[in-house]
Motif scaffolding. Sequence first.
Motif, PDB file in Angstrom:
ATOM      1  N   ALA A 180     -15.465  60.782 -20.029  1.00  0.00           N
ATOM      2  CA  ALA A 180     -15.516  59.558 -20.827  1.00  0.00           C
ATOM      3  C   ALA A 180     -15.357  59.922 -22.295  1.00  0.00           C
ATOM      4  O   ALA A 180     -15.723  61.028 -22.723  1.00  0.00           O
ATOM      5  CB  ALA A 180     -16.839  58.829 -20.610  1.00  0.00           C
ATOM      6  N   LEU A 181     -14.813  58.999 -23.071  1.00  0.00           N
ATOM      7  CA  LEU A 181     -14.718  59.210 -24.509  1.00  0.00           C
ATOM      8  C   LEU A 181     -16.111  59.291 -25.124  1.00  0.00           C
ATOM      9  O   LEU A 181     -17.012  58.523 -24.762  1.00  0.00           O
ATOM     10  CB  LEU A 181     -13.936  58.070 -25.161  1.00  0.00           C
ATOM     11  N   GLN A 182     -16.286  60.219 -26.070  1.00  0.00           N
ATOM     12  CA  GLN A 182     -17.567  60.344 -26.756  1.00  0.00           C
ATOM     13  C   GLN A 182     -17.874  59.075 -27.543  1.00  0.00           C
ATOM     14  O   GLN A 182     -19.032  58.665 -27.649  1.00  0.00           O
ATOM     15  CB  GLN A 182     -17.538  61.556 -27.672  1.00  0.00           C
TER      16      GLN A 182
ATOM     17  N   SER B  64     -16.233  74.047 -22.376  1.00  0.00           N
ATOM     18  CA  SER B  64     -17.245  73.600 -21.413  1.00  0.00           C
ATOM     19  C   SER B  64     -17.406  72.089 -21.381  1.00  0.00           C
ATOM     20  O   SER B  64     -18.121  71.559 -20.525  1.00  0.00           O
ATOM     21  CB  SER B  64     -18.601  74.236 -21.740  1.00  0.00           C
ATOM     22  N   GLN B  65     -16.719  71.393 -22.295  1.00  0.00           N
ATOM     23  CA  GLN B  65     -16.989  69.968 -22.485  1.00  0.00           C
ATOM     24  C   GLN B  65     -15.911  69.026 -21.963  1.00  0.00           C
ATOM     25  O   GLN B  65     -16.209  67.972 -21.426  1.00  0.00           O
ATOM     26  CB  GLN B  65     -17.192  69.685 -23.983  1.00  0.00           C
ATOM     27  N   GLY B  66     -14.630  69.345 -22.183  1.00  0.00           N
ATOM     28  CA  GLY B  66     -13.560  68.414 -21.832  1.00  0.00           C
ATOM     29  C   GLY B  66     -12.329  68.647 -22.688  1.00  0.00           C
ATOM     30  O   GLY B  66     -11.834  69.767 -22.782  1.00  0.00           O
ATOM     31  N   PHE B  67     -11.833  67.591 -23.330  1.00  0.00           N
ATOM     32  CA  PHE B  67     -10.653  67.670 -24.196  1.00  0.00           C
ATOM     33  C   PHE B  67     -10.982  67.102 -25.567  1.00  0.00           C
ATOM     34  O   PHE B  67     -11.787  66.183 -25.704  1.00  0.00           O
ATOM     35  CB  PHE B  67      -9.488  66.820 -23.662  1.00  0.00           C
ATOM     36  N   ARG B  68     -10.305  67.625 -26.567  1.00  0.00           N
ATOM     37  CA  ARG B  68     -10.249  66.970 -27.871  1.00  0.00           C
ATOM     38  C   ARG B  68      -8.825  66.472 -28.073  1.00  0.00           C
ATOM     39  O   ARG B  68      -7.878  67.052 -27.556  1.00  0.00           O
ATOM     40  CB  ARG B  68     -10.638  67.932 -28.992  1.00  0.00           C
TER      41      ARG B  68
ATOM     42  N   TYR C 143     -13.062  63.769 -25.324  1.00  0.00           N
ATOM     43  CA  TYR C 143     -13.491  63.441 -23.964  1.00  0.00           C
ATOM     44  C   TYR C 143     -14.528  64.470 -23.522  1.00  0.00           C
ATOM     45  O   TYR C 143     -14.330  65.669 -23.681  1.00  0.00           O
ATOM     46  CB  TYR C 143     -12.311  63.491 -22.996  1.00  0.00           C
ATOM     47  N   ARG C 144     -15.624  63.963 -22.926  1.00  0.00           N
ATOM     48  CA  ARG C 144     -16.679  64.856 -22.466  1.00  0.00           C
ATOM     49  C   ARG C 144     -17.101  64.453 -21.054  1.00  0.00           C
ATOM     50  O   ARG C 144     -16.840  63.336 -20.601  1.00  0.00           O
ATOM     51  CB  ARG C 144     -17.882  64.796 -23.411  1.00  0.00           C
ATOM     52  N   TRP C 145     -17.750  65.370 -20.379  1.00  0.00           N
ATOM     53  CA  TRP C 145     -18.231  65.077 -19.035  1.00  0.00           C
ATOM     54  C   TRP C 145     -19.158  63.864 -19.047  1.00  0.00           C
ATOM     55  O   TRP C 145     -20.045  63.757 -19.895  1.00  0.00           O
ATOM     56  CB  TRP C 145     -19.000  66.265 -18.466  1.00  0.00           C
ATOM     57  N   LYS C 146     -18.936  62.977 -18.101  1.00  0.00           N
ATOM     58  CA  LYS C 146     -19.876  61.876 -17.922  1.00  0.00           C
ATOM     59  C   LYS C 146     -21.153  62.425 -17.285  1.00  0.00           C
ATOM     60  O   LYS C 146     -21.102  63.345 -16.464  1.00  0.00           O
ATOM     61  CB  LYS C 146     -19.268  60.793 -17.023  1.00  0.00           C
ATOM     62  N   SER C 147     -22.297  61.870 -17.660  1.00  0.00           N
ATOM     63  CA  SER C 147     -23.561  62.307 -17.084  1.00  0.00           C
ATOM     64  C   SER C 147     -23.521  62.197 -15.565  1.00  0.00           C
ATOM     65  O   SER C 147     -23.105  61.171 -15.013  1.00  0.00           O
ATOM     66  CB  SER C 147     -24.703  61.445 -17.633  1.00  0.00           C
TER      67      SER C 147
END
Length: 373
Positions: free
Chosen positions: A12-14, A186-190, A230-234
Amino acid sequence: MRDIDACAFELALQRPISEGKALADRLLTRLQSESLGTPRSFNYVTDNLNRDGRSGLSSATNTRLSGLNPKGFRWNTGDDNVTYWYPQGITGSSDAQADGKVNGRRFVMNAWYHKTTARPTKGARLALADITDPSNIKYRLLLLVDPIEDSSGKPTYREAAYDSGNALHAGGIVWYGDYLFVADTSQGFRVYDLSRIFSPTKYDSDKVGIHGGESYAHGYRFAVPRIARYRWKSGSCKAKFSFLGLDRTSNPPALVNGGYDSSDHSKKLVVWPLDPATHLLEERGGTTRASNAAIIGQTRAQGAIRANGYYYVSSSSQDGSNGRLYKGRPGQSNTSVKWVYGAEDIYLQRDANRIWTGAEHPGRRDVVSIPLP
């Protein structure tokens, strides 16, 4: 290589993309209105490429890839030998546009990270190379920057770094439309915006951001701002974002990320659908769910793409210190060909049907392509 369940991977988008664009636009407005910098078009940048690449490949690479019709170029000797900047991710105009060209020209873009123990680092930079004429390679370096607000709420910017303060590794990049997706390990995409490039007023290599009525970008003439993360959704299953590639043969097109490990064969490849209209991830209910996932089945994976249902994986140090390029699909055995020393991320130049990588080690940094196996 084998399929695994993809429905449990979710990003999901931060924050809303509109907020990221608005902050970048506020920054550009401030730079212009206070004479702190100048917005630049992508065309302006490509008309001001200032470094000469060296056509052709090193003898070691030609020998290693003998029989595979290798082609490519090398950076100038300074960039080839520098020990505190390392090239990682690779993409090009064939990712950006379906016909393989941007403004009638062909480009390869490499991301480099600042390899240093100093803090703060200089983050990550891009090397944008015009390969339209293979005998006359021109390129330019640009700095990736992250817009922020200063203590008074005014927009400024800093180098691209992890939350820990380490330089963003930029192990994989994909240029899609005006946007540059950058792996965030470790997080996603920028997401950085190539339509919002700007020039600072001063070229001090030790400074970045707005200070004392001037703006800086660690000595680079052009800076590219981030607009999204974009980061991992909980609750999502997790995978590494060591590298990043694109599949333009699928409907819709998709990003492919995966993880590096020196000994574990079970790292994952995860496929994320793109929206061709927005050039961002396809969203449903505010999140993006992966469309496919697979176990890589190889160690030391440094890059991956997917094309026509096949995955291509770039792995380093599979033949002694040399790499191998693997081709496979879930449920089938992989085939492979020789690949270069220091192999990293990969990019498919679709209009030529050639697969590229940029080698990372100082003095051996060939940017090389072979026909897609």
